[in-house]
Design a protein around this motif. Structure first.
Motif, PDB file in Angstrom:
ATOM      1  N   ARG A 214      44.883  28.642  45.172  1.00  0.00           N
ATOM      2  CA  ARG A 214      43.588  29.159  45.640  1.00  0.00           C
ATOM      3  C   ARG A 214      43.500  29.017  47.149  1.00  0.00           C
ATOM      4  NH1 ARG A 214      38.741  26.448  42.521  1.00  0.00           N
ATOM      5  NH2 ARG A 214      37.675  28.046  43.769  1.00  0.00           N
TER       6      ARG A 214
ATOM      7  N   GLY B 248      46.231  35.580  48.777  1.00  0.00           N
ATOM      8  CA  GLY B 248      45.274  35.130  47.771  1.00  0.00           C
ATOM      9  C   GLY B 248      44.393  36.255  47.267  1.00  0.00           C
TER      10      GLY B 248
ATOM     11  N   GLU C 131      44.163  37.424  43.384  1.00  0.00           N
ATOM     12  CA  GLU C 131      42.869  37.362  42.689  1.00  0.00           C
ATOM     13  C   GLU C 131      42.454  38.709  42.112  1.00  0.00           C
ATOM     14  OE1 GLU C 131      40.396  36.032  45.820  1.00  0.00           O
ATOM     15  OE2 GLU C 131      41.444  34.107  46.047  1.00  0.00           O
TER      16      GLU C 131
END
Length: 211
Positions: free
Chosen positions: A113, A170, A174
């Protein structure tokens, strides 16, 4: 005719005008600052001496996996991940911008994350896996997003680029890179003072299509 005695030296001095002394505002502030700093210096004799064999600060043992390498570190619990990466591990690709979590220059991947490392305490993430800009390339080959940034000229001065690329990785992972508008929204935490946003968005969109 009345004889008068000559005025004494003291009387002459008293009759002279005082010289004008001009003191700048800077000098006044410097004097005031110096006095304040002296007033806040603690009395060394009043401080208890540390016990024999003890340090003045308690360190914590923290294990981090940084770019695939396990690191055992003894850290001040107040240290941020940003400072540990830059000052302790010499991974200076992660940049210190605002140091307040507002610019995104220090973005890293923490357990997959994206986080701003300047506001993340290292001691709270024992055993965590961390990826920095140095860990993206493999076998001498650039990461696809790194190559896309070059191809689409998604940088100018380059200071924010490591954080932009890590955040872009990221963002793609995602599933937030479906359109330019979506990329702009999910990348809004990363600021580019040079204004290279069109190239940044194009690079992320291109890398997302190829992944």
């Amino acid at each position: 005719m009345i004889d008068r005695e000559p005025p004494s030296r003291n009387a002459e001095a008293a009759s002279r005008p005082f010289p004008t002394v001009i003191v700048s505002r800077r000098a006044v502030l410097q004097l005031a600052g110096g006095a304040a700093s002296l007033a806040t210096i603690p009395d060394a004799s009043a401080q208890p001496a540390p016990a024999s064999g003890q340090t003045s600060e308690a360190l914590e043992r923290v294990r981090l996996i940084v770019n695939g390498d396990a690191r055992e570190l003894e850290l001040d619990p107040r240290q941020s991940l940003l400072d540990v990466l830059r000052e302790t591990l010499d991974l200076t690709g992660t940049k210190k911008g605002c140091n307040q979590g507002a610019c995104g220059a220090c973005t890293i991947l923490l357990n997959g994350r994206r986080v701003v490392s300047c506001l993340t305490l290292a001691a709270m993430h024992d055993g965590a896996e961390i990826t920095t800009i140095e860990g993206l390339s493999a076998g001498g080959e650039l990461h696809p997003l790194q190559a896309a940034f070059i191809e689409h000229e998604g940088l100018q001065c380059g200071y924010c680029t490591p954080g932009q690329i890590i955040s872009g990785v990221g963002c793609i992972a995602e599933g937030h890179a479906g359109s330019p508008e979506e990329i702009q929204f999910w990348m809004s935490g990363n600021i580019c003072r040079c204004g290279a946003y069109p190239g940044i968005v194009a690079a992320i969109a291109d890398a997302a299509e190829r992944s």
